[in-house]
Scaffold this active site. Structure first.
Site, PDB file in Angstrom:
ATOM      1  N   ARG A 160       0.821  -1.220   0.000  1.00  0.00           N
ATOM      2  CA  ARG A 160       0.000   0.000   0.000  1.00  0.00           C
ATOM      3  C   ARG A 160       0.858   1.274   0.000  1.00  0.00           C
ATOM      4  NH1 ARG A 160      -2.773  -3.738  -0.820  1.00  0.00           N
ATOM      5  NH2 ARG A 160      -4.673  -4.343   0.291  1.00  0.00           N
ATOM      6  N   SER A 232     -10.530   0.649   3.760  1.00  0.00           N
ATOM      7  CA  SER A 232      -9.715   0.438   4.968  1.00  0.00           C
ATOM      8  C   SER A 232      -9.095   1.756   5.416  1.00  0.00           C
ATOM      9  CB  SER A 232      -8.572  -0.539   4.680  1.00  0.00           C
ATOM     10  OG  SER A 232      -9.081  -1.709   4.122  1.00  0.00           O
ATOM     11  N   GLU A 328      -3.947   4.376   6.156  1.00  0.00           N
ATOM     12  CA  GLU A 328      -3.801   4.125   4.719  1.00  0.00           C
ATOM     13  C   GLU A 328      -4.407   5.312   3.955  1.00  0.00           C
ATOM     14  OE1 GLU A 328      -4.730   0.143   3.172  1.00  0.00           O
ATOM     15  OE2 GLU A 328      -5.956   1.171   1.659  1.00  0.00           O
TER      16      GLU A 328
HETATM   17  P1  FAD Z   1      -7.902   9.871  -4.451  1.00  0.00           P
HETATM   18  O1  FAD Z   1      -8.554   9.403  -3.205  1.00  0.00           O
HETATM   19  O2  FAD Z   1      -8.522  10.990  -5.176  1.00  0.00           O
HETATM   20  O3  FAD Z   1      -6.380  10.210  -4.160  1.00  0.00           O
HETATM   21  C1  FAD Z   1      -5.588   9.370  -3.363  1.00  0.00           C
HETATM   22  C2  FAD Z   1      -4.146   9.911  -3.354  1.00  0.00           C
HETATM   23  O4  FAD Z   1      -3.599   9.790  -4.656  1.00  0.00           O
HETATM   24  C3  FAD Z   1      -4.072  11.404  -3.020  1.00  0.00           C
HETATM   25  O5  FAD Z   1      -2.888  11.616  -2.282  1.00  0.00           O
HETATM   26  C4  FAD Z   1      -3.991  12.098  -4.375  1.00  0.00           C
HETATM   27  O6  FAD Z   1      -3.305  13.333  -4.326  1.00  0.00           O
HETATM   28  C5  FAD Z   1      -3.216  11.065  -5.182  1.00  0.00           C
HETATM   29  N1  FAD Z   1      -3.561  11.059  -6.606  1.00  0.00           N
HETATM   30  C6  FAD Z   1      -4.764  10.741  -7.155  1.00  0.00           C
HETATM   31  N2  FAD Z   1      -4.683  10.782  -8.500  1.00  0.00           N
HETATM   32  C7  FAD Z   1      -3.411  11.136  -8.790  1.00  0.00           C
HETATM   33  C8  FAD Z   1      -2.705  11.359 -10.012  1.00  0.00           C
HETATM   34  N3  FAD Z   1      -3.275  11.220 -11.203  1.00  0.00           N
HETATM   35  N4  FAD Z   1      -1.393  11.728  -9.933  1.00  0.00           N
HETATM   36  C9  FAD Z   1      -0.785  11.878  -8.739  1.00  0.00           C
HETATM   37  N5  FAD Z   1      -1.406  11.683  -7.555  1.00  0.00           N
HETATM   38  C10 FAD Z   1      -2.696  11.320  -7.592  1.00  0.00           C
HETATM   39  N6  FAD Z   1      -7.622   0.358  -2.045  1.00  0.00           N
HETATM   40  C11 FAD Z   1      -6.940  -0.775  -2.269  1.00  0.00           C
HETATM   41  O7  FAD Z   1      -5.713  -0.738  -2.458  1.00  0.00           O
HETATM   42  N7  FAD Z   1      -7.557  -1.989  -2.268  1.00  0.00           N
HETATM   43  C12 FAD Z   1      -8.876  -2.116  -2.069  1.00  0.00           C
HETATM   44  O8  FAD Z   1      -9.394  -3.225  -2.100  1.00  0.00           O
HETATM   45  C13 FAD Z   1      -9.640  -0.934  -1.812  1.00  0.00           C
HETATM   46  N8  FAD Z   1     -10.953  -1.017  -1.552  1.00  0.00           N
HETATM   47  C14 FAD Z   1     -11.658   0.112  -1.304  1.00  0.00           C
HETATM   48  C15 FAD Z   1     -13.017   0.014  -1.040  1.00  0.00           C
HETATM   49  C16 FAD Z   1     -13.778   1.134  -0.786  1.00  0.00           C
HETATM   50  C17 FAD Z   1     -15.246   0.996  -0.506  1.00  0.00           C
HETATM   51  C18 FAD Z   1     -13.163   2.416  -0.835  1.00  0.00           C
HETATM   52  C19 FAD Z   1     -13.986   3.650  -0.638  1.00  0.00           C
HETATM   53  C20 FAD Z   1     -11.810   2.537  -1.078  1.00  0.00           C
HETATM   54  C21 FAD Z   1     -11.042   1.383  -1.305  1.00  0.00           C
HETATM   55  N9  FAD Z   1      -9.660   1.454  -1.554  1.00  0.00           N
HETATM   56  C22 FAD Z   1      -8.959   0.313  -1.823  1.00  0.00           C
HETATM   57  C23 FAD Z   1      -8.958   2.741  -1.546  1.00  0.00           C
HETATM   58  C24 FAD Z   1      -9.054   3.506  -2.912  1.00  0.00           C
HETATM   59  O9  FAD Z   1     -10.060   2.972  -3.704  1.00  0.00           O
HETATM   60  C25 FAD Z   1      -7.746   3.457  -3.684  1.00  0.00           C
HETATM   61  O10 FAD Z   1      -6.695   3.967  -2.919  1.00  0.00           O
HETATM   62  C26 FAD Z   1      -7.815   4.242  -5.002  1.00  0.00           C
HETATM   63  O11 FAD Z   1      -6.671   3.992  -5.774  1.00  0.00           O
HETATM   64  C27 FAD Z   1      -7.966   5.748  -4.804  1.00  0.00           C
HETATM   65  O12 FAD Z   1      -8.255   6.338  -6.053  1.00  0.00           O
HETATM   66  P2  FAD Z   1      -8.844   7.794  -6.172  1.00  0.00           P
HETATM   67  O13 FAD Z   1      -8.861   8.166  -7.613  1.00  0.00           O
HETATM   68  O14 FAD Z   1     -10.123   7.897  -5.463  1.00  0.00           O
HETATM   69  O15 FAD Z   1      -7.715   8.614  -5.432  1.00  0.00           O
HETATM   70  P1  NAP Z   2     -10.023 -10.436   4.839  1.00  0.00           P
HETATM   71  O1  NAP Z   2     -10.182 -11.445   3.753  1.00  0.00           O
HETATM   72  O2  NAP Z   2     -10.999 -10.409   5.972  1.00  0.00           O
HETATM   73  O3  NAP Z   2      -8.549 -10.531   5.438  1.00  0.00           O
HETATM   74  C1  NAP Z   2      -8.096  -9.611   6.435  1.00  0.00           C
HETATM   75  C2  NAP Z   2      -6.696  -9.208   6.112  1.00  0.00           C
HETATM   76  O4  NAP Z   2      -5.843 -10.330   6.230  1.00  0.00           O
HETATM   77  C3  NAP Z   2      -6.582  -8.696   4.701  1.00  0.00           C
HETATM   78  O5  NAP Z   2      -6.586  -7.311   4.707  1.00  0.00           O
HETATM   79  C4  NAP Z   2      -5.348  -9.346   4.159  1.00  0.00           C
HETATM   80  O6  NAP Z   2      -4.291  -8.468   3.922  1.00  0.00           O
HETATM   81  C5  NAP Z   2      -4.958 -10.407   5.132  1.00  0.00           C
HETATM   82  N1  NAP Z   2      -5.089 -11.705   4.440  1.00  0.00           N
HETATM   83  C6  NAP Z   2      -6.189 -12.488   4.374  1.00  0.00           C
HETATM   84  N2  NAP Z   2      -5.912 -13.620   3.665  1.00  0.00           N
HETATM   85  C7  NAP Z   2      -4.631 -13.520   3.278  1.00  0.00           C
HETATM   86  C8  NAP Z   2      -3.772 -14.350   2.510  1.00  0.00           C
HETATM   87  N3  NAP Z   2      -4.183 -15.529   2.035  1.00  0.00           N
HETATM   88  N4  NAP Z   2      -2.510 -13.931   2.296  1.00  0.00           N
HETATM   89  C9  NAP Z   2      -2.086 -12.742   2.769  1.00  0.00           C
HETATM   90  N5  NAP Z   2      -2.861 -11.907   3.474  1.00  0.00           N
HETATM   91  C10 NAP Z   2      -4.114 -12.283   3.734  1.00  0.00           C
HETATM   92  O7  NAP Z   2      -9.988  -8.986   4.184  1.00  0.00           O
HETATM   93  P2  NAP Z   2     -11.156  -8.066   3.650  1.00  0.00           P
HETATM   94  O8  NAP Z   2     -11.280  -6.899   4.517  1.00  0.00           O
HETATM   95  O9  NAP Z   2     -12.367  -8.867   3.322  1.00  0.00           O
HETATM   96  O10 NAP Z   2     -10.512  -7.571   2.291  1.00  0.00           O
HETATM   97  C11 NAP Z   2     -10.275  -8.462   1.243  1.00  0.00           C
HETATM   98  C12 NAP Z   2      -9.225  -7.881   0.313  1.00  0.00           C
HETATM   99  O11 NAP Z   2      -9.655  -6.617  -0.202  1.00  0.00           O
HETATM  100  C13 NAP Z   2      -7.884  -7.637   1.020  1.00  0.00           C
HETATM  101  O12 NAP Z   2      -6.862  -7.896   0.102  1.00  0.00           O
HETATM  102  C14 NAP Z   2      -7.941  -6.159   1.358  1.00  0.00           C
HETATM  103  O13 NAP Z   2      -6.664  -5.582   1.406  1.00  0.00           O
HETATM  104  C15 NAP Z   2      -8.751  -5.602   0.188  1.00  0.00           C
HETATM  105  N6  NAP Z   2      -9.497  -4.421   0.612  1.00  0.00           N
HETATM  106  C16 NAP Z   2      -8.815  -3.260   0.715  1.00  0.00           C
HETATM  107  C17 NAP Z   2      -9.461  -2.109   1.088  1.00  0.00           C
HETATM  108  C18 NAP Z   2      -8.721  -0.820   1.153  1.00  0.00           C
HETATM  109  O14 NAP Z   2      -9.326   0.227   1.289  1.00  0.00           O
HETATM  110  N7  NAP Z   2      -7.418  -0.850   1.066  1.00  0.00           N
HETATM  111  C19 NAP Z   2     -10.815  -2.125   1.387  1.00  0.00           C
HETATM  112  C20 NAP Z   2     -11.470  -3.344   1.301  1.00  0.00           C
HETATM  113  C21 NAP Z   2     -10.808  -4.484   0.896  1.00  0.00           C
HETATM  114  P3  NAP Z   2      -4.102  -7.677   2.533  1.00  0.00           P
HETATM  115  O15 NAP Z   2      -4.774  -6.392   2.746  1.00  0.00           O
HETATM  116  O16 NAP Z   2      -2.636  -7.566   2.445  1.00  0.00           O
HETATM  117  O17 NAP Z   2      -4.680  -8.459   1.412  1.00  0.00           O
END
Ligand code: FAD
Ligand code: NAP
Length: 332
Positions: A160, A232, A328
């Site tokens: 991340r 998250s 995050e």
């Molecule tokens: P923004 O929120 O608008 O920006 C995020 C950051 O990136 C800011 O610092 C901004 O300045 C910068 N930025 C944006 N665009 C650019 C650009 N073109 N150039 C330079 N900087 C830029 N993330 C995960 O990794 N995995 C997930 O599974 C996941 N699940 C999510 C689920 C939900 C319901 C929500 C709401 C979010 C989730 N996220 C997840 C987080 C989010 O979706 C990601 O981080 C996504 O990439 C953000 O994109 P955005 O366009 O909304 O960025």
């Molecule tokens: P989950 O399956 O309940 O698992 C909880 C956490 O444990 C995850 O975040 C994951 O880390 C870790 N994990 C579970 N199984 C794993 C495996 N086999 N190997 C390594 N790590 C493992 O998680 P969840 O909340 O439902 O989310 C599912 C996936 O969607 C995850 O990958 C999570 O990161 C992603 N997600 C991200 C966001 C966001 O905003 N960043 C929001 C929702 C979901 P990892 O995060 O490293 O995978």
């Protein structure tokens, strides 16, 4: 180029909190920015779709919302290079690829946000990260106005995080990923296999995996269109083996996964739940009842209220378990 003044950002962040930008404009072509660069000096803030940002105050500068469109593909018999403008919706890009049989990002279905933001925190889910398919991106250095390509080895992708999450002086204008035309699915993570079984699919294809991921996500995660959140709030912490052994004494059932550099990754959501925060409400902010990692705006909360809740959770988890949770979400 139309610059708006004292512009509300409420509709531009998935937390749905109010904050005003002194100046706001949308950018649909990279050269608009180069033009702008030569004329302006105030602070620039780059916004995608605001799904990973918490606004805690008004923005005293120019917010640039990136809306650069376009998806193109160059393929040979085995692989395809897919190029996407920074403003392309990430999930639409995933579906575009799935429909054409391009394999590699189906596990990343339904992640909100833009393609240009995807490298910022090296988006990841269900065992796949952007870095697994990433080839290069094009970015403008806002200090010099110069644009160039940045290859994977320059992006310093981690869990991340990336070079661009830490160094905020770059505006990403497009990204290029390498996908496979051969079907190589990743089904081992979490409930993907079980969900495919429930869907009565025994020989899954790329589209089935994307569907399964969408089913799981819809069952666990709150829809930002219905309730404000940014996914998250905290990263899953990585602790040393010694610290993990200590942690396990008090929490024998703690899930754990291999982290980087011989560390152990533990789910932040588990620690938050064990500290009693899951489902708890503080004023107009709350910790989600199905996934404790997700903080919610129940309606009308300010960014500061949500940040206060995050800080309470962080200090409680630290004092109970000795683990420091890192945000995050980007705090503005
Ligand atoms: P923004 O929120 O608008 O920006 C995020 C950051 O990136 C800011 O610092 C901004 O300045 C910068 N930025 C944006 N665009 C650019 C650009 N073109 N150039 C330079 N900087 C830029 N993330 C995960 O990794 N995995 C997930 O599974 C996941 N699940 C999510 C689920 C939900 C319901 C929500 C709401 C979010 C989730 N996220 C997840 C987080 C989010 O979706 C990601 O981080 C996504 O990439 C953000 O994109 P955005 O366009 O909304 O960025
Ligand atoms: P989950 O399956 O309940 O698992 C909880 C956490 O444990 C995850 O975040 C994951 O880390 C870790 N994990 C579970 N199984 C794993 C495996 N086999 N190997 C390594 N790590 C493992 O998680 P969840 O909340 O439902 O989310 C599912 C996936 O969607 C995850 O990958 C999570 O990161 C992603 N997600 C991200 C966001 C966001 O905003 N960043 C929001 C929702 C979901 P990892 O995060 O490293 O995978």
């Amino acid at each position: 180029m139309k610059i708006q003044k004292n512009y509300s950002l409420r509709a531009h962040n998935t937390f749905g909190v109010e904050a005003r930008a002194a100046y706001f404009m949308t950018i649909a072509r990279a050269d608009e920015l180069l033009d702008l660069q030569s004329r302006r000096h105030e602070s620039l803030y780059i916004l995608g779709s605001g799904s990973n940002i918490l606004f805690t105050q008004d923005i005293n500068g120019l917010v640039l919302k990136i809306e650069i469109p376009g998806i193109t593909a160059h393929e040979d018999s085995e692989e395809v290079l897919v190029e996407a403008g920074a403003g392309v919706n990430w999930h639409e890009l995933v579906i575009w690829c799935v429909e054409r049989g391009y394999c590699g990002i189906e596990n990343l279905a339904l992640i909100p946000g833009t393609a240009g933001a995807a490298p910022i925190q090296n988006i990841g889910a269900y065992g796949v990260e952007l870095k697994d398919v990433f080839e290069y991106l094009e970015a403008i250095d806002l200090r010099t106005g110069k644009s160039r390509l940045y290859y994977k080895n320059e992006c310093d992708f981690g869990y991340r995080t990336s070079f661009f999450k830490i160094n905020k002086e770059y505006l990403i204008t497009k990204i290029t990923i390498r996908l496979s035309k051969e079907v190589r699915l990743k089904l081992e993570y979490g409930d993907i296999r079980k969900t495919l079984e429930n869907m009565r699919i025994d020989k899954p294809g790329i589209r089935d995996v994307a569907e399964a991921v969408m089913v799981i996500r819809r069952s666990k995660l709150p829809d930002p269109n219905l309730i404000g959140n940014a996914g998250s709030f905290f990263k899953n912490p990585e602790v040393s083996i010694q610290d993990f052994e200590e942690l396990k004494k008090g929490l024998p059932d703690i899930p754990h996964f291999p982290g980087r550099y011989d560390k152990v990754k533990v789910p932040a959501g588990f620690l938050i739940e064990k500290a009693g925060w899951k489902g708890r409400r503080v004023g107009r902010a709350a910790c989600h009842e199905k996934q404790a990692l997700v903080l919610l705006n129940l309606g009308g909360a300010s960014g500061q209220e949500i940040l206060d809740l995050a800080q309470k959770i962080r200090s409680d988890v630290q004092s109970r378990f000795g683990v420091l949770l890192e945000s995050e979400v980007n705090i503005w």
